[in-house]
Design a protein around this motif. Structure first.
Motif, PDB file in Angstrom:
ATOM      1  N   THR A  37       0.852  -1.182   0.000  1.00  0.00           N
ATOM      2  CA  THR A  37       0.000   0.000   0.000  1.00  0.00           C
ATOM      3  C   THR A  37       0.885   1.229   0.000  1.00  0.00           C
ATOM      4  O   THR A  37       1.865   1.291   0.747  1.00  0.00           O
ATOM      5  N   VAL A  38       0.544   2.192  -0.861  1.00  0.00           N
ATOM      6  CA  VAL A  38       1.281   3.455  -0.907  1.00  0.00           C
ATOM      7  C   VAL A  38       0.291   4.608  -0.801  1.00  0.00           C
ATOM      8  O   VAL A  38      -0.887   4.459  -1.118  1.00  0.00           O
ATOM      9  N   SER A  39       0.776   5.739  -0.378  1.00  0.00           N
ATOM     10  CA  SER A  39      -0.032   6.953  -0.327  1.00  0.00           C
ATOM     11  C   SER A  39      -0.011   7.620  -1.692  1.00  0.00           C
ATOM     12  O   SER A  39       1.060   7.828  -2.271  1.00  0.00           O
ATOM     13  N   ARG A  40      -1.179   7.947  -2.228  1.00  0.00           N
ATOM     14  CA  ARG A  40      -1.224   8.633  -3.528  1.00  0.00           C
ATOM     15  C   ARG A  40      -0.550   9.994  -3.426  1.00  0.00           C
ATOM     16  O   ARG A  40       0.052  10.480  -4.377  1.00  0.00           O
ATOM     17  N   ARG A  41      -0.594  10.613  -2.256  1.00  0.00           N
ATOM     18  CA  ARG A  41       0.052  11.919  -2.063  1.00  0.00           C
ATOM     19  C   ARG A  41       1.576  11.794  -2.122  1.00  0.00           C
ATOM     20  O   ARG A  41       2.268  12.714  -2.548  1.00  0.00           O
ATOM     21  N   SER A  85       2.325  12.370  -5.457  1.00  0.00           N
ATOM     22  CA  SER A  85       1.753  13.642  -5.938  1.00  0.00           C
ATOM     23  C   SER A  85       0.523  13.451  -6.826  1.00  0.00           C
ATOM     24  O   SER A  85       0.305  14.209  -7.761  1.00  0.00           O
ATOM     25  N   ILE A  86      -0.292  12.444  -6.527  1.00  0.00           N
ATOM     26  CA  ILE A  86      -1.504  12.187  -7.303  1.00  0.00           C
ATOM     27  C   ILE A  86      -2.668  12.933  -6.663  1.00  0.00           C
ATOM     28  O   ILE A  86      -3.032  12.687  -5.519  1.00  0.00           O
ATOM     29  N   GLY A  87      -3.238  13.859  -7.407  1.00  0.00           N
ATOM     30  CA  GLY A  87      -4.415  14.589  -6.946  1.00  0.00           C
ATOM     31  C   GLY A  87      -4.159  15.635  -5.879  1.00  0.00           C
ATOM     32  O   GLY A  87      -5.095  16.119  -5.256  1.00  0.00           O
ATOM     33  N   VAL A  88      -2.910  16.020  -5.670  1.00  0.00           N
ATOM     34  CA  VAL A  88      -2.620  16.972  -4.596  1.00  0.00           C
ATOM     35  C   VAL A  88      -2.994  18.403  -4.960  1.00  0.00           C
ATOM     36  O   VAL A  88      -3.134  19.254  -4.085  1.00  0.00           O
ATOM     37  N   HIS A  89      -3.175  18.686  -6.248  1.00  0.00           N
ATOM     38  CA  HIS A  89      -3.495  20.038  -6.678  1.00  0.00           C
ATOM     39  C   HIS A  89      -4.894  20.124  -7.290  1.00  0.00           C
ATOM     40  O   HIS A  89      -5.128  20.876  -8.219  1.00  0.00           O
ATOM     41  N   SER A  90      -5.816  19.328  -6.739  1.00  0.00           N
ATOM     42  CA  SER A  90      -7.179  19.358  -7.275  1.00  0.00           C
ATOM     43  C   SER A  90      -8.182  19.204  -6.141  1.00  0.00           C
ATOM     44  O   SER A  90      -7.816  18.963  -4.995  1.00  0.00           O
ATOM     45  N   ASN A  91      -9.434  19.333  -6.484  1.00  0.00           N
ATOM     46  CA  ASN A  91     -10.497  19.216  -5.484  1.00  0.00           C
ATOM     47  C   ASN A  91     -10.801  17.778  -5.102  1.00  0.00           C
ATOM     48  O   ASN A  91     -11.610  17.552  -4.206  1.00  0.00           O
ATOM     49  N   VAL A  92     -10.178  16.796  -5.751  1.00  0.00           N
ATOM     50  CA  VAL A  92     -10.467  15.400  -5.421  1.00  0.00           C
ATOM     51  C   VAL A  92      -9.864  14.995  -4.080  1.00  0.00           C
ATOM     52  O   VAL A  92     -10.212  13.953  -3.538  1.00  0.00           O
ATOM     53  N   ASN A  93      -8.981  15.805  -3.527  1.00  0.00           N
ATOM     54  CA  ASN A  93      -8.362  15.472  -2.244  1.00  0.00           C
ATOM     55  C   ASN A  93      -9.374  15.158  -1.162  1.00  0.00           C
ATOM     56  O   ASN A  93      -9.152  14.296  -0.323  1.00  0.00           O
ATOM     57  N   ASN A  94     -10.490  15.854  -1.144  1.00  0.00           N
ATOM     58  CA  ASN A  94     -11.492  15.637  -0.112  1.00  0.00           C
ATOM     59  C   ASN A  94     -12.411  14.467  -0.435  1.00  0.00           C
ATOM     60  O   ASN A  94     -13.189  14.044   0.404  1.00  0.00           O
ATOM     61  N   MET A  95     -12.336  13.935  -1.659  1.00  0.00           N
ATOM     62  CA  MET A  95     -13.226  12.856  -2.066  1.00  0.00           C
ATOM     63  C   MET A  95     -12.526  11.499  -2.161  1.00  0.00           C
ATOM     64  O   MET A  95     -13.198  10.476  -2.171  1.00  0.00           O
ATOM     65  N   LEU A  96     -11.216  11.481  -2.235  1.00  0.00           N
ATOM     66  CA  LEU A  96     -10.470  10.238  -2.391  1.00  0.00           C
ATOM     67  C   LEU A  96      -9.696   9.905  -1.131  1.00  0.00           C
ATOM     68  O   LEU A  96      -9.185  10.794  -0.450  1.00  0.00           O
ATOM     69  N   GLY A  97      -9.578   8.622  -0.858  1.00  0.00           N
ATOM     70  CA  GLY A  97      -8.717   8.187   0.232  1.00  0.00           C
ATOM     71  C   GLY A  97      -7.266   8.329  -0.170  1.00  0.00           C
ATOM     72  O   GLY A  97      -6.934   8.444  -1.353  1.00  0.00           O
ATOM     73  N   ASP A  98      -6.397   8.320   0.795  1.00  0.00           N
ATOM     74  CA  ASP A  98      -4.969   8.490   0.548  1.00  0.00           C
ATOM     75  C   ASP A  98      -4.286   7.214   0.060  1.00  0.00           C
ATOM     76  O   ASP A  98      -3.353   7.266  -0.716  1.00  0.00           O
ATOM     77  N   ASP A  99      -4.735   6.056   0.556  1.00  0.00           N
ATOM     78  CA  ASP A  99      -4.038   4.800   0.300  1.00  0.00           C
ATOM     79  C   ASP A  99      -4.441   4.153  -1.012  1.00  0.00           C
ATOM     80  O   ASP A  99      -5.624   4.100  -1.359  1.00  0.00           O
ATOM     81  N   VAL A 100      -3.434   3.644  -1.714  1.00  0.00           N
ATOM     82  CA  VAL A 100      -3.634   2.876  -2.940  1.00  0.00           C
ATOM     83  C   VAL A 100      -3.053   1.481  -2.682  1.00  0.00           C
ATOM     84  O   VAL A 100      -1.872   1.347  -2.355  1.00  0.00           O
ATOM     85  N   SER A 101      -3.891   0.454  -2.782  1.00  0.00           N
ATOM     86  CA  SER A 101      -3.435  -0.926  -2.586  1.00  0.00           C
ATOM     87  C   SER A 101      -3.091  -1.537  -3.930  1.00  0.00           C
ATOM     88  O   SER A 101      -3.858  -1.428  -4.887  1.00  0.00           O
ATOM     89  N   VAL A 102      -1.926  -2.191  -3.978  1.00  0.00           N
ATOM     90  CA  VAL A 102      -1.454  -2.831  -5.200  1.00  0.00           C
ATOM     91  C   VAL A 102      -1.214  -4.307  -4.898  1.00  0.00           C
ATOM     92  O   VAL A 102      -0.504  -4.642  -3.953  1.00  0.00           O
ATOM     93  N   LYS A 103      -1.816  -5.180  -5.674  1.00  0.00           N
ATOM     94  CA  LYS A 103      -1.595  -6.622  -5.544  1.00  0.00           C
ATOM     95  C   LYS A 103      -0.615  -7.042  -6.640  1.00  0.00           C
ATOM     96  O   LYS A 103      -0.714  -6.595  -7.778  1.00  0.00           O
ATOM     97  N   VAL A 104       0.321  -7.924  -6.267  1.00  0.00           N
ATOM     98  CA  VAL A 104       1.378  -8.336  -7.173  1.00  0.00           C
ATOM     99  C   VAL A 104       1.321  -9.852  -7.361  1.00  0.00           C
ATOM    100  O   VAL A 104       1.244 -10.601  -6.385  1.00  0.00           O
ATOM    101  N   HIS A 105       1.354 -10.282  -8.624  1.00  0.00           N
ATOM    102  CA  HIS A 105       1.444 -11.698  -8.973  1.00  0.00           C
ATOM    103  C   HIS A 105       2.640 -11.843  -9.907  1.00  0.00           C
ATOM    104  O   HIS A 105       2.703 -11.179 -10.945  1.00  0.00           O
TER     105      HIS A 105
END
Length: 93
Positions: free
Chosen positions: A58-62, A65-85
């Protein structure tokens, strides 16, 4: 776009690896480390084999620098989960 290039793969145990590498998300590259577990090995004959692994992180989208300069900051969670196979070939020593 997302890409990953490993810089180090080390045995953590007989059934797990620790992988370090460069993860690039939306043009921003950061070093990450995560573990994968061995799912199984298929012997192919002539000394060849394939191994399957799975894991994730899991990484933080911030952090990327994903979405840090837009209004989506208040609508999206910070964590991005990545599954690896992964599937790997046995390398002769």
């Amino acid at each position: 776009m997302m890409s990953f290039k490993s810089t180090s793969v080390k045995a953590k145990s007989t059934n797990a690896l620790t992988i370090t590498g460069d993860l690039t998300l939306c043009g921003v590259t950061k070093s990450i480390t995560f573990d994968v577990q061995l799912l199984g090995v298929m012997e192919l004959g002539d000394g060849k084999a394939k191994a399957g692994f799975q894991g994730g992180f899991t990484v933080s989208r911030r952090y990327f620098s994903i979405g840090v300069h837009s209004n989506v900051n208040n609508m999206l969670g910070d964590d991005v989960s990545v599954k690896v196979h992964l599937e790997g070939d046995r390398v002769a020593n």
